[in-house]
Motif scaffolding. Structure first.
Motif, PDB file in Angstrom:
ATOM      1  N   GLN A   1       0.829  -1.235   0.050  1.00  7.81           N
ATOM      2  CA  GLN A   1       0.092   0.121  -0.167  1.00  7.81           C
ATOM      3  C   GLN A   1       0.909   1.197  -0.281  1.00  7.81           C
TER       4      GLN A   1
ATOM      5  N   ALA B   1       2.351   4.331  -4.365  1.00 11.33           N
ATOM      6  CA  ALA B   1       1.059   5.041  -5.012  1.00 11.33           C
ATOM      7  C   ALA B   1       1.282   6.045  -6.059  1.00 11.33           C
TER       8      ALA B   1
ATOM      9  N   ASN C   1      -4.239   1.703  -4.464  1.00  8.09           N
ATOM     10  CA  ASN C   1      -3.871   2.984  -5.084  1.00  8.09           C
ATOM     11  C   ASN C   1      -3.656   3.033  -6.360  1.00  8.09           C
TER      12      ASN C   1
END
Length: 563
Positions: free
Chosen positions: A88, A91, A136
């Protein structure tokens, strides 16, 4: 004017009137006769075309269901959920930062192991590509990021995927499926996106691509084509139709940017499928209701029957434009009938001749109807055989095997009997094709099915699921007994070579087997058998792996190897 003069004047008038009346009545009789022939021809051909398009729709729905199974299954796997949860921090920034992000992902050992896992999964699944996208919108792992010297330039790893239309709904947590053209490869295909949740949170998406080239069997029959949800013809028996748009389709209302994003093109010529104008021009005797059922296309000058099937659990639709083969003969018959009836009505001398011709024509009409009925029966028999058995190996077809699996599950539940399901995959099959040719590959598939017939019971079933992958169904058999059966099958395949193959061809098979649980559905037991097969493949091939009915994940060593 005297009586003689009057008779001389009215004689030609009466003759002309009689001729006109006879001609008019003969036209009405001819219309009626040919309308009956048209009704019979339409009835038979409509049944045949309906069978063709229904079979096409069933094949499409079945293929798509099989293609959805792997992404949906992978979305439930711990290895995928863990990888997406840990990614995560990647991005989207700006385009300049993308190469650095790609390099970091490719150097990440954890992500490299996941890409290895995806590459292996692609190898036995029949899919063209599989990749993972985090929440993302960044691709963090891809099945094509390895075994490619230019992977840093060609792979999707590190790319910002948020603008892909097929990911829009998936990144919001919904299953998504759409046709599109790959931005990197330029190859069209069906993109399937399954959301991945970990601890109740959306952590990313599993995306799989099935190339259109793998699905060409959908349009094997002349006149067939497949359109996507936007009305664009994505494949057709006549390849010249591909890229055209159906009348009044959604593509006509899309912006140029949306067209470029999905199709990498902006021009979509219309395909004119409309009521054939030549029907009323060439044959005014055709009833209006029937004329409205006959369609025409620029590529199909004959009036045609048009069949379409949507609702295939996807945005795709199946279409068939089937020319009315009897049309030229019907036109000729009408002209001939009109003249014959006129001559019949013109004099009593031709009465006997008219009766004879009518009798002969009636016999011919019944014979033609009987022949058409026999053709229909033969076509239905052929379609039924093709639907039940694989043409190459003689094993059950995938669709019939899945139907049989569903019935056997119901019977096992009703009788409280055990049932085993196995999936077998020939090892290194592509190498056999590459080294010895596709004919040798075909003989290898036939030999495997022959071995199954020799080793399995009469109540057992073997079906070809696709390529070199086969399903085995063992009714009234527990997991221990089922494993013994398929292990004997595996050993027999190695011990008894095929005389039709070169001596240097060594055949082996990997088999995954599982047993039916009390609450199993067909998709669940197949998914479990697939996981067992994957364990056999990753465990070194040429082996049998069994997965108990209470297991919903691969064996522990498989997960470890994947990382």
């Amino acid at each position: 004017m005297n009586r003689t003069t009057l008779r001389q004047a009215t004689g030609p008038v009466s003759l002309v009137l009689i001729v006109l009346v006879c001609w008019f009545v003969a036209g009405m009789v001819a219309d009626r006769m040919v309308q009956q022939e048209l009704d019979a021809a339409l009835h038979v051909q409509r049944q045949i075309s309906t069978s063709i398009v229904d079979n096409m729709a069933e094949v499409i729905a079945s293929d798509l269901a099989m293609s959805r199974a792997l992404p949906a299954t992978m979305a439930e796997m711990d290895v995928v959920q863990h990888a997406l949860s840990k990614s995560q921090n990647y991005a989207a920034n700006d385009a300049a930062a993308e190469p650095a992000q790609r390099a970091a992902l490719l150097k990440d050992p954890q992500m490299a192991a996941v890409s290895d896992f995806l590459h292996d999964a692609q190898g036995f699944s029949g899919l063209d590509q599989i990749w993972l996208v985090n929440a993302n919108g960044i691709c963090v792992a891809s099945s094509n990021s390895i075994h490619n010297p230019l992977a840093g330039e060609q792979s999707l790893v590190g790319a910002d995927m948020r603008t892909r239309s097929y990911l829009t709904n998936a990144l919001l947590g919904a299953f998504s499926e759409a046709y599109g053209v790959g931005r990197v490869s330029g190859e069209p295909g069906i993109f399937i996106a399954a959301p991945v949740y970990a601890d109740g949170l959306l952590v990313g998406v599993v995306v799989a691509k099935v190339g259109i080239a793998r699905l060409r069997h959908w349009v094997a029959h002349a006149g067939t084509f497949v359109a996507d949800e936007n009305g664009v013809i994505i494949m057709a028996h006549n390849s010249a139709l591909e890229g055209h748009a159906l009348p009044d389709s959604r593509i006509q209302h899309m912006s140029a940017a949306e067209r470029q994003t999905t199709y990498h093109r902006d021009a979509f010529p219309d395909v004119r499928i409309q009521v054939a104008p030549q029907v009323r021009e060439q044959a005014p005797w055709v009833p209006t209701a029937i004329a409205a059922q006959l369609f025409g296309m620029t590529e199909r000058p004959l009036p045609s029957l048009y069949q379409a099937r949507g609702g295939l659990n996807s945005g795709l639709s199946a279409h068939l434009v089937d020319p009315l083969a009897a049309w030229p003969e019907l036109l000729r018959n009408h002209t001939r009938d009109h003249l014959l009836v006129f001559l019949t009505l013109a004099g009593t001398v031709a009465l006997a001749w008219v009766i004879t011709v009518s009798y002969v024509r009636e016999r011919r009409h019944h014979r033609a109807t009987r022949d058409l009925a026999e053709q229909l029966q033969s076509a239905n028999t052929l379609l039924s055989a093709e639907a039940r058995h694989d043409a190459l190996t003689g094993a059950l077809s995938r669709r019939y095997f899945l139907d049989l699996l569903s019935r056997e599950i119901d019977r096992a539940h009703a009788n409280n009997e055990p049932l085993c399901m196995a999936i077998a995959d020939l090892d290194h099959f592509k190498q056999i094709n590459d080294r010895f040719g596709h004919a040798a590959g075909d003989r290898a598939l036939e030999h495997f099915v022959d071995t199954c017939r020799a080793e399995l019971r009469g109540a057992d079933a073997v079906g070809r699921l696709g390529g070199e992958e086969f399903g085995l169904l063992l009714p009234a058999t527990g997991l221990a007994g089922g494993r013994d059966v398929v292990e004997r099958l595996r050993l027999r395949l190695k011990a008894v070579p095929s005389p039709k193959l070169p001596a240097s061809v060594g055949l082996s098979v990997s088999i995954g087997i599982t047993e039916l649980s009390p609450d199993d559905l067909p998709e669940r037991i197949m998914s479990r058998a697939d996981l067992a097969l994957y364990a056999a493949k990753t465990g070194g091939r040429d082996r049998t792996e069994a997965l108990p009915p209470d297991d919903t994940a691969p064996p522990a060593r498989t997960v470890a190897n994947a990382w």
